[in-house]
Design a protein around this motif. Structure first.
Motif, mmCIF file in Angstrom:
data_model
loop_
_atom_site.group_PDB
_atom_site.id
_atom_site.type_symbol
_atom_site.label_atom_id
_atom_site.label_comp_id
_atom_site.label_asym_id
_atom_site.label_seq_id
_atom_site.Cartn_x
_atom_site.Cartn_y
_atom_site.Cartn_z
ATOM 1 N N ALA A 20 -6.352 4.555 19.958
ATOM 2 C CA ALA A 20 -6.513 5.870 20.586
ATOM 3 C C ALA A 20 -5.218 6.673 20.487
ATOM 4 O O ALA A 20 -5.232 7.877 20.204
ATOM 5 N N LEU A 21 -4.086 6.033 20.717
ATOM 6 C CA LEU A 21 -2.791 6.694 20.561
ATOM 7 C C LEU A 21 -2.594 7.169 19.124
ATOM 8 O O LEU A 21 -2.126 8.289 18.873
ATOM 9 N N ALA A 22 -2.952 6.305 18.173
ATOM 10 C CA ALA A 22 -2.776 6.646 16.760
ATOM 11 C C ALA A 22 -3.626 7.854 16.372
ATOM 12 O O ALA A 22 -3.161 8.733 15.630
ATOM 13 N N ARG A 23 -4.832 7.925 16.871
ATOM 14 C CA ARG A 23 -5.712 9.042 16.519
ATOM 15 C C ARG A 23 -5.212 10.353 17.110
ATOM 16 O O ARG A 23 -5.332 11.411 16.499
ATOM 17 N N ALA A 43 -2.858 7.769 4.044
ATOM 18 C CA ALA A 43 -4.181 7.625 3.439
ATOM 19 C C ALA A 43 -4.165 7.910 1.943
ATOM 20 O O ALA A 43 -4.979 7.383 1.191
ATOM 21 N N SER A 44 -3.225 8.734 1.509
ATOM 22 C CA SER A 44 -3.168 9.087 0.092
ATOM 23 C C SER A 44 -2.845 7.906 -0.787
ATOM 24 O O SER A 44 -3.044 7.944 -1.992
ATOM 25 N N PHE A 48 -3.345 9.248 7.999
ATOM 26 C CA PHE A 48 -3.041 7.822 7.874
ATOM 27 C C PHE A 48 -4.318 6.992 8.015
ATOM 28 O O PHE A 48 -5.304 7.433 8.621
ATOM 29 N N GLU A 49 -4.270 5.795 7.467
ATOM 30 C CA GLU A 49 -5.289 4.780 7.720
ATOM 31 C C GLU A 49 -4.731 3.823 8.757
ATOM 32 O O GLU A 49 -3.624 3.302 8.594
ATOM 33 N N LYS A 74 0.818 -1.218 0.000
ATOM 34 C CA LYS A 74 0.000 0.000 0.000
ATOM 35 C C LYS A 74 0.851 1.267 0.000
ATOM 36 O O LYS A 74 0.492 2.263 -0.617
ATOM 37 N N THR A 75 1.964 1.224 0.708
ATOM 38 C CA THR A 75 2.801 2.419 0.800
ATOM 39 C C THR A 75 3.684 2.611 -0.419
ATOM 40 O O THR A 75 4.266 3.680 -0.604
#
Length: 263
Positions: free
Chosen positions: A227-230, A261-262, A238-239, A51-52
């Motif tokens: 929660a940390l990621a958000r 996310a792009s 990011f996804e 994906k990246t």
């Protein structure tokens, strides 16, 4: 178990003897590699790499002695990513252990200088991974580690070789110490100090029991990882996905994966 306690691990302390830390890291590397602990996350990691668009390079942060890296890299190369590579980094580099891995593992290299996972030098590119180490970071620092990946648009995967259960703590106090005493003579590279501090002055087993127990208590369950990621990615650049996958013979791996996310 959703309880998380921010206790201390001896290996995190700056004054902790390097020779004992190295012995603990060597044991962890041996066990993770021998048990194939991280094999269940290979499909997830492969998908994230594709994906990246950075399907050839992993940058492993907080690598310790490199536990599990060989098996993961080998599996990626055998499952559609023949050019996959890994660069090992750590705040406390382990060049002796890494040289052994590099010599016998195609595509594996290392950065000999100290690397801070909260502020990775831009020249060290690649999809970032953290195996068996994310729990060392208190929430503000864990968030900063993820935020640095977001800021540099580097995909990241965080993997812990446990499901965070009381049974795992029981194993850390019973079965695993016995296993450590049995396998220590077979760990390579050979170190006389490892034998001394395992059998004569048993600092390595004792500190391994403490740090292993604390590691499980400090682990973030999937909902806390998200929660940390958000918080680290308030703009949603990011996804993110988090969860647990089970090894075919029982153990679980807890994971968090983020990709731009792009892509």
């Amino acid at each position: 178990m959703k309880l998380r306690l921010q206790l201390f691990e001896f290996e995190d302390l700056p004054w902790f003897p390097a020779v004992v830390r190295a012995g603990m890291m060597d044991y962890l590397r041996f066990m993770i590699s021998a048990l194939g602990t991280y094999q269940p996350i290979v499909p997830l990691l492969r998908e994230a790499l594709l994906k990246t668009g950075r399907a050839t390079h992993l940058l492993e942060l907080c690598a310790g002695a490199g536990g599990g890296t060989e098996g993961v890299l080998r599996s990626l190369r055998e499952n559609g990513l023949p050019d996959a590579q890994v660069t090992l980094t750590d705040l406390y580099p382990q060049p002796v252990a890494w040289q052994l891995l590099s010599a016998r593992t195609p595509g594996l290299s290392f950065e000999p200088a100290s690397v801070d996972a909260l502020a990775v030098p831009p020249e060290l590119g690649g999809f970032r991974t953290v195996f068996s180490a994310f729990h060392h970071f208190a929430p503000p620092h864990a968030e900063a580690l993820l935020a640095d990946a977001v800021r540099q648009q580097a995909g990241i995967g965080v993997f812990e070789g446990a499901g965070k259960s009381w049974l795992e703590i029981l194993l850390a106090w019973t079965v695993l110490p016995v296993a450590q005493l049995l396998i220590t003579p077979f760990i390579r590279p050979f170190r006389l100090s490892r034998l001394l501090f395992t059998y004569v002055v048993p600092l390595i087993p004792l500190f391994t029991i403490w740090d292993g127990t604390v590691s499980i208590l400090r682990m973030y369950p999937p909902e806390q990882l998200l929660a940390l990621a958000r918080r680290a990615d308030p703009e949603g650049r990011f996804e993110w996905q988090a969860g647990k996958v089970r090894h075919t013979w029982g153990p679980q791996v807890t994971y968090l994966i983020g990709v731009p996310a792009s892509n």
